[in-house]
Design a protein around this motif. Sequence first.
Motif, short mmCIF file in Angstrom:
data_model
loop_
_atom_site.label_atom_id
_atom_site.label_comp_id
_atom_site.label_asym_id
_atom_site.label_seq_id
_atom_site.Cartn_x
_atom_site.Cartn_y
_atom_site.Cartn_z
N LEU A 223 0.85 -1.14 -0.08
CA LEU A 223 0.08 0.04 -0.08
C LEU A 223 0.73 1.30 0.00
CD1 LEU A 223 -3.22 0.57 0.01
CD2 LEU A 223 -2.82 0.94 2.77
N LEU A 224 1.88 1.23 0.91
CA LEU A 224 2.68 2.67 1.15
C LEU A 224 4.31 2.44 0.43
CD1 LEU A 224 1.60 3.33 4.76
CD2 LEU A 224 0.55 4.10 2.47
N GLY A 225 4.78 1.48 0.05
CA GLY A 225 5.87 1.31 -0.52
C GLY A 225 7.09 0.54 0.34
N PRO A 226 8.17 0.50 -0.30
CA PRO A 226 9.30 -0.06 0.40
C PRO A 226 10.20 0.78 1.54
CG PRO A 226 9.93 0.04 -1.76
CD PRO A 226 8.59 0.84 -1.64
N ALA A 227 9.98 2.04 1.46
CA ALA A 227 10.89 2.96 2.31
C ALA A 227 10.35 2.98 3.58
CB ALA A 227 10.63 4.27 1.80
N VAL A 228 10.58 1.71 4.16
CA VAL A 228 10.09 1.35 5.82
C VAL A 228 10.89 0.87 6.37
CG1 VAL A 228 9.10 -0.79 5.27
CG2 VAL A 228 8.08 0.61 6.96
N ARG A 229 10.85 1.07 7.92
CA ARG A 229 11.85 0.63 8.75
C ARG A 229 11.09 0.11 10.02
NH1 ARG A 229 13.46 3.97 13.33
NH2 ARG A 229 12.30 6.01 13.09
N LEU A 230 11.62 -1.01 10.73
CA LEU A 230 11.03 -1.28 11.99
C LEU A 230 11.42 -0.64 13.21
CD1 LEU A 230 9.34 -3.95 13.44
CD2 LEU A 230 11.89 -4.34 14.18
N VAL A 231 10.44 -0.07 13.76
CA VAL A 231 10.57 0.94 15.11
C VAL A 231 10.56 -0.13 16.21
CG1 VAL A 231 9.70 2.64 16.50
CG2 VAL A 231 9.38 2.76 14.08
N GLY A 232 10.09 -1.02 16.30
CA GLY A 232 9.94 -1.99 17.57
C GLY A 232 9.16 -3.05 17.40
N GLU B 163 5.76 -16.96 19.81
CA GLU B 163 4.63 -16.61 20.34
C GLU B 163 3.22 -16.61 19.74
OE1 GLU B 163 7.38 -14.35 18.98
OE2 GLU B 163 6.56 -15.20 17.52
N ASP B 164 2.23 -16.41 20.47
CA ASP B 164 0.84 -16.49 19.85
C ASP B 164 0.24 -15.14 19.58
OD1 ASP B 164 -0.09 -15.76 22.35
OD2 ASP B 164 -1.01 -17.84 22.54
N THR B 165 0.80 -14.11 20.02
CA THR B 165 0.38 -12.57 20.02
C THR B 165 1.71 -11.63 19.94
OG1 THR B 165 -1.37 -13.07 21.57
CG2 THR B 165 -1.03 -10.76 21.05
N GLY B 166 1.53 -10.89 19.07
CA GLY B 166 2.45 -9.87 18.62
C GLY B 166 2.28 -8.57 17.97
N MET B 167 3.18 -7.65 18.06
CA MET B 167 3.01 -6.33 17.69
C MET B 167 4.26 -5.67 17.02
SD MET B 167 1.07 -3.63 17.04
CE MET B 167 -0.24 -3.62 18.50
N LEU B 168 4.12 -5.30 15.67
CA LEU B 168 5.33 -4.71 15.15
C LEU B 168 4.83 -3.21 14.90
CD1 LEU B 168 5.22 -7.76 14.01
CD2 LEU B 168 6.82 -6.99 12.37
N ALA B 169 5.82 -2.38 15.08
CA ALA B 169 5.68 -0.95 14.90
C ALA B 169 6.56 -0.52 13.83
CB ALA B 169 6.08 0.06 16.11
N LEU B 170 6.22 0.21 12.91
CA LEU B 170 6.88 0.63 11.77
C LEU B 170 6.83 2.28 11.33
CD1 LEU B 170 5.22 -2.08 9.24
CD2 LEU B 170 6.99 -2.43 10.56
N GLN B 171 7.81 2.59 10.60
CA GLN B 171 7.52 3.94 10.14
C GLN B 171 8.23 4.13 8.55
OE1 GLN B 171 9.44 7.26 12.64
NE2 GLN B 171 7.66 8.47 11.90
N TRP B 172 7.40 4.76 7.80
CA TRP B 172 7.94 5.03 6.44
C TRP B 172 9.03 6.46 6.39
CZ3 TRP B 172 4.16 1.63 7.49
CH2 TRP B 172 3.74 0.72 6.86
N ALA B 173 9.56 6.50 5.43
CA ALA B 173 10.54 7.42 5.30
C ALA B 173 9.85 8.83 5.50
CB ALA B 173 11.46 7.34 4.13
N ASP B 174 8.85 9.13 4.99
CA ASP B 174 7.95 10.27 4.90
C ASP B 174 7.30 10.71 6.36
OD1 ASP B 174 6.22 8.71 4.85
OD2 ASP B 174 5.11 9.53 3.12
N GLY B 175 7.77 9.64 7.36
CA GLY B 175 7.13 9.91 8.70
C GLY B 175 5.68 9.23 8.79
N VAL B 176 5.15 8.50 7.90
CA VAL B 176 3.89 7.70 8.25
C VAL B 176 4.10 6.64 9.31
CG1 VAL B 176 1.79 6.44 7.25
CG2 VAL B 176 2.75 8.72 6.15
#
Length: 296
Positions: free
Chosen positions: A181-190, A204-217
């Motif tokens: 949807l948003l493109g490959p300019a993304v990094r893992l925050v946590g 695990e059976d439950t998890g969360m990934l926090a991401l951020q794109w290069a434009d700040g989204v």
Amino acid sequence: MRIALAGLATSHPYTDARALRDHAELVVWEPDPQRLARFRAEQPDVAVAPDLAGLLATRPDGVVLTVPTSDVPDTLAQVLARELPCFVNKPAAATVDQLDRLERVVAPAAELVLTSSVLRFAPDFAAFDVPRGEVLSVRATVRHDVGLWATGYNPWQDDPAIGGGTLVMMGLHGVELLVALLGPAVRLVGAAGTVRHHRGLRSEDTGMLALQWADGVPGAVEVLGVSEGEAYEVTVHTAAGERRVVLRGGADQLGYRDTIDAFLGMVRGAPSPVPWAQTRAVLGVLAAARATARPA
């Protein structure tokens, strides 16, 4: 047309074969006799090869590759040495080391490799469109129960060092959708994972990934491996409100058939419909998450 099924390590190639049998002659290799017997009971006319070399010696026009994730780079290298288009069932890499090995194999022939969550090709998601400039934040929610792994089924999938566990195996669907949807300019925050219900898991059976794109989204992927049903949801927040798409249902609704159609396009000469830069971004986020989040 002849399509080779290299490995039956998950349920996906069984579904793939149902979509392929109307288009191609199938030949299969799988070292596990029980998996092979199950497959032959469903596909009695399939030809069987004794090993990977024998499979490739049948001169297929394309290959669907489904082996344990740690075996993907070496197996894919043999396929690409024949200059064959290949669809690699997910995930193609689960750790930083696996991804490094995979990149070296794919780099000379990225146009021949398709590896993706089938959800990218789901009709409802393909029709989902939000102008990039309107996006404030995004969230993907993955609901797919992993309780079967707690019984010892397919232990390699639940092993963080081999298949990546729930965070990778199921988290891939959410990361794939957001990158599409948003493109490959993304990094893992946590990233974080825990066991909330299915005791006996190695991951695990439950998890969360926090991401951020290069434009700040910013974005989030919720992984819920404790669920009564299978469903996938993407929510896009804009100033005007929420836009949402929910994917559930059978193979057609979840994109299996459209994925195979995309692969058959490659067999007929088209390049991979998913740029390697996007695939690399998805797998990079997942490998980083696996290195960050402690297994259960």
